[in-house]
Design a protein around this motif. Sequence first.
Motif, PDB file in Angstrom:
ATOM      1  N   LYS A 142       0.846  -1.197   0.000  1.00  0.00           N
ATOM      2  CA  LYS A 142       0.000   0.000   0.000  1.00  0.00           C
ATOM      3  C   LYS A 142       0.887   1.255   0.000  1.00  0.00           C
ATOM      4  O   LYS A 142       0.393   2.367  -0.055  1.00  0.00           O
ATOM      5  N   ASN A 143       2.195   1.057   0.067  1.00  0.00           N
ATOM      6  CA  ASN A 143       3.168   2.135   0.132  1.00  0.00           C
ATOM      7  C   ASN A 143       3.447   2.647  -1.290  1.00  0.00           C
ATOM      8  O   ASN A 143       4.017   1.931  -2.115  1.00  0.00           O
ATOM      9  N   ALA A 144       3.055   3.880  -1.555  1.00  0.00           N
ATOM     10  CA  ALA A 144       3.195   4.438  -2.909  1.00  0.00           C
ATOM     11  C   ALA A 144       4.652   4.531  -3.349  1.00  0.00           C
ATOM     12  O   ALA A 144       4.976   4.255  -4.507  1.00  0.00           O
ATOM     13  N   LYS A 145       5.540   4.900  -2.445  1.00  0.00           N
ATOM     14  CA  LYS A 145       6.960   5.011  -2.788  1.00  0.00           C
ATOM     15  C   LYS A 145       7.536   3.630  -3.131  1.00  0.00           C
ATOM     16  O   LYS A 145       8.298   3.483  -4.096  1.00  0.00           O
ATOM     17  N   LEU A 146       7.158   2.629  -2.358  1.00  0.00           N
ATOM     18  CA  LEU A 146       7.627   1.276  -2.611  1.00  0.00           C
ATOM     19  C   LEU A 146       7.028   0.731  -3.918  1.00  0.00           C
ATOM     20  O   LEU A 146       7.710   0.050  -4.683  1.00  0.00           O
ATOM     21  N   SER A 180       6.247   2.496  -6.531  1.00  0.00           N
ATOM     22  CA  SER A 180       6.993   3.154  -7.600  1.00  0.00           C
ATOM     23  C   SER A 180       8.357   2.492  -7.799  1.00  0.00           C
ATOM     24  O   SER A 180       8.782   2.236  -8.935  1.00  0.00           O
ATOM     25  N   PHE A 181       9.029   2.192  -6.695  1.00  0.00           N
ATOM     26  CA  PHE A 181      10.330   1.533  -6.774  1.00  0.00           C
ATOM     27  C   PHE A 181      10.203   0.151  -7.403  1.00  0.00           C
ATOM     28  O   PHE A 181      10.980  -0.210  -8.293  1.00  0.00           O
ATOM     29  N   ALA A 182       9.226  -0.627  -6.955  1.00  0.00           N
ATOM     30  CA  ALA A 182       9.049  -1.988  -7.482  1.00  0.00           C
ATOM     31  C   ALA A 182       8.717  -1.961  -8.974  1.00  0.00           C
ATOM     32  O   ALA A 182       9.202  -2.801  -9.742  1.00  0.00           O
ATOM     33  N   THR A 183       7.943  -0.987  -9.398  1.00  0.00           N
ATOM     34  CA  THR A 183       7.632  -0.843 -10.824  1.00  0.00           C
ATOM     35  C   THR A 183       8.906  -0.541 -11.606  1.00  0.00           C
ATOM     36  O   THR A 183       9.140  -1.107 -12.683  1.00  0.00           O
ATOM     37  N   MET A 184       9.732   0.330 -11.061  1.00  0.00           N
ATOM     38  CA  MET A 184      11.007   0.646 -11.693  1.00  0.00           C
ATOM     39  C   MET A 184      11.898  -0.595 -11.767  1.00  0.00           C
ATOM     40  O   MET A 184      12.591  -0.823 -12.763  1.00  0.00           O
ATOM     41  N   MET A 185      11.865  -1.445 -10.734  1.00  0.00           N
ATOM     42  CA  MET A 185      12.682  -2.665 -10.729  1.00  0.00           C
ATOM     43  C   MET A 185      12.265  -3.594 -11.869  1.00  0.00           C
ATOM     44  O   MET A 185      13.116  -4.143 -12.576  1.00  0.00           O
ATOM     45  N   VAL A 186      10.970  -3.765 -12.052  1.00  0.00           N
ATOM     46  CA  VAL A 186      10.487  -4.637 -13.127  1.00  0.00           C
ATOM     47  C   VAL A 186      10.949  -4.085 -14.480  1.00  0.00           C
ATOM     48  O   VAL A 186      11.490  -4.818 -15.313  1.00  0.00           O
ATOM     49  N   THR A 187      10.783  -2.798 -14.687  1.00  0.00           N
ATOM     50  CA  THR A 187      11.167  -2.173 -15.962  1.00  0.00           C
ATOM     51  C   THR A 187      12.674  -2.244 -16.197  1.00  0.00           C
ATOM     52  O   THR A 187      13.131  -2.709 -17.244  1.00  0.00           O
ATOM     53  N   ASP A 188      13.451  -1.792 -15.216  1.00  0.00           N
ATOM     54  CA  ASP A 188      14.903  -1.716 -15.392  1.00  0.00           C
ATOM     55  C   ASP A 188      15.556  -3.092 -15.507  1.00  0.00           C
ATOM     56  O   ASP A 188      16.472  -3.293 -16.313  1.00  0.00           O
ATOM     57  N   HIS A 189      15.084  -4.053 -14.715  1.00  0.00           N
ATOM     58  CA  HIS A 189      15.719  -5.375 -14.753  1.00  0.00           C
ATOM     59  C   HIS A 189      15.237  -6.212 -15.931  1.00  0.00           C
ATOM     60  O   HIS A 189      15.975  -7.084 -16.400  1.00  0.00           O
ATOM     61  N   THR A 190      14.064  -5.928 -16.452  1.00  0.00           N
ATOM     62  CA  THR A 190      13.645  -6.546 -17.711  1.00  0.00           C
ATOM     63  C   THR A 190      14.536  -6.037 -18.829  1.00  0.00           C
ATOM     64  O   THR A 190      14.996  -6.815 -19.687  1.00  0.00           O
ATOM     65  N   GLN A 208      16.018  -7.080   1.492  1.00  0.00           N
ATOM     66  CA  GLN A 208      16.532  -7.976   0.448  1.00  0.00           C
ATOM     67  C   GLN A 208      17.062  -7.185  -0.743  1.00  0.00           C
ATOM     68  O   GLN A 208      18.099  -7.540  -1.317  1.00  0.00           O
ATOM     69  N   GLN A 209      16.355  -6.131  -1.102  1.00  0.00           N
ATOM     70  CA  GLN A 209      16.771  -5.322  -2.243  1.00  0.00           C
ATOM     71  C   GLN A 209      18.130  -4.677  -2.002  1.00  0.00           C
ATOM     72  O   GLN A 209      18.963  -4.621  -2.907  1.00  0.00           O
ATOM     73  N   LYS A 210      18.335  -4.189  -0.806  1.00  0.00           N
ATOM     74  CA  LYS A 210      19.626  -3.564  -0.485  1.00  0.00           C
ATOM     75  C   LYS A 210      20.763  -4.561  -0.675  1.00  0.00           C
ATOM     76  O   LYS A 210      21.772  -4.248  -1.316  1.00  0.00           O
ATOM     77  N   ALA A 211      20.608  -5.756  -0.145  1.00  0.00           N
ATOM     78  CA  ALA A 211      21.653  -6.776  -0.267  1.00  0.00           C
ATOM     79  C   ALA A 211      21.816  -7.224  -1.719  1.00  0.00           C
ATOM     80  O   ALA A 211      22.939  -7.361  -2.216  1.00  0.00           O
ATOM     81  N   ALA A 212      20.704  -7.451  -2.408  1.00  0.00           N
ATOM     82  CA  ALA A 212      20.763  -7.918  -3.801  1.00  0.00           C
ATOM     83  C   ALA A 212      21.423  -6.885  -4.706  1.00  0.00           C
ATOM     84  O   ALA A 212      22.190  -7.239  -5.607  1.00  0.00           O
ATOM     85  N   HIS A 213      21.144  -5.618  -4.459  1.00  0.00           N
ATOM     86  CA  HIS A 213      21.743  -4.578  -5.302  1.00  0.00           C
ATOM     87  C   HIS A 213      23.237  -4.412  -5.032  1.00  0.00           C
ATOM     88  O   HIS A 213      23.998  -4.095  -5.949  1.00  0.00           O
ATOM     89  N   GLN A 214      23.662  -4.641  -3.810  1.00  0.00           N
ATOM     90  CA  GLN A 214      25.109  -4.595  -3.539  1.00  0.00           C
ATOM     91  C   GLN A 214      25.815  -5.728  -4.290  1.00  0.00           C
ATOM     92  O   GLN A 214      26.875  -5.516  -4.889  1.00  0.00           O
ATOM     93  N   ILE A 264      20.453   1.680  -5.684  1.00  0.00           N
ATOM     94  CA  ILE A 264      20.978   1.710  -4.312  1.00  0.00           C
ATOM     95  C   ILE A 264      20.698   3.066  -3.676  1.00  0.00           C
ATOM     96  O   ILE A 264      20.307   3.143  -2.501  1.00  0.00           O
ATOM     97  N   SER A 265      20.855   4.119  -4.433  1.00  0.00           N
ATOM     98  CA  SER A 265      20.556   5.465  -3.914  1.00  0.00           C
ATOM     99  C   SER A 265      19.083   5.588  -3.547  1.00  0.00           C
ATOM    100  O   SER A 265      18.743   6.162  -2.502  1.00  0.00           O
ATOM    101  N   GLU A 266      18.219   5.074  -4.396  1.00  0.00           N
ATOM    102  CA  GLU A 266      16.769   5.096  -4.111  1.00  0.00           C
ATOM    103  C   GLU A 266      16.483   4.315  -2.819  1.00  0.00           C
ATOM    104  O   GLU A 266      15.690   4.750  -1.997  1.00  0.00           O
ATOM    105  N   LEU A 267      17.105   3.148  -2.689  1.00  0.00           N
ATOM    106  CA  LEU A 267      16.873   2.320  -1.518  1.00  0.00           C
ATOM    107  C   LEU A 267      17.338   2.990  -0.223  1.00  0.00           C
ATOM    108  O   LEU A 267      16.745   2.798   0.829  1.00  0.00           O
ATOM    109  N   SER A 268      18.405   3.766  -0.315  1.00  0.00           N
ATOM    110  CA  SER A 268      18.914   4.414   0.891  1.00  0.00           C
ATOM    111  C   SER A 268      17.940   5.463   1.425  1.00  0.00           C
ATOM    112  O   SER A 268      17.994   5.817   2.599  1.00  0.00           O
TER     113      SER A 268
END
Length: 161
Positions: free
Chosen positions: A52-56, A58-68, A116-122, A155-159
């Motif tokens: 329900k978190n709008a910021k999250l 947005s981030f998850a949508t970006m992850m699908v797009t960028d990693h695809t 998990q995202q923080k660790a995976a992105h590192q 990583i910057s977004e996640l921080s």
Amino acid sequence: MTKLLTLAAMVALPAVAAIAQAPMAAPTYVIKAGGGDQYEIQSSRLVLISTKNAKLRSFATMMVTDHTKSTADVKAAAMRAGLHPAPPKLDAMGTKNVAALRAANGTARDRLYVEQQKAAHQRALTLHQSYAQSGTAAPLRAVAGSVAPVVQGHISELSAM
């Protein structure tokens, strides 16, 4: 005897160091990059269903797009390098992490996803930067170099979360 063992260790040390720093093979990079992307895509789609978190969201949508996109870019570079990669699949850690996300609910899932995202992105940043510097296939080195700054941006977004 001690001198002989010391001498043997000194002779062997450069060989061990060379092996430890050997460039990653192109097929290994393709498999690892694809596995990381699959984790990003699958975990983000899972979070998009429930958060329900709008910021999250947005981030998850970006992850699908960028990693695809990075999956497609790595595949294209692999083809240019003469490889014919199999479709990417989750590695053991990605499978475990997605299962943990499935088991969590609500804000607990959101928090676990961010951790998990923080660790995976590192791990992804290290993978792409390393391959860009010393990979064995030029087309893949180039794509690794272009993916690394995108991962750094994530990583910057996640921080900020």
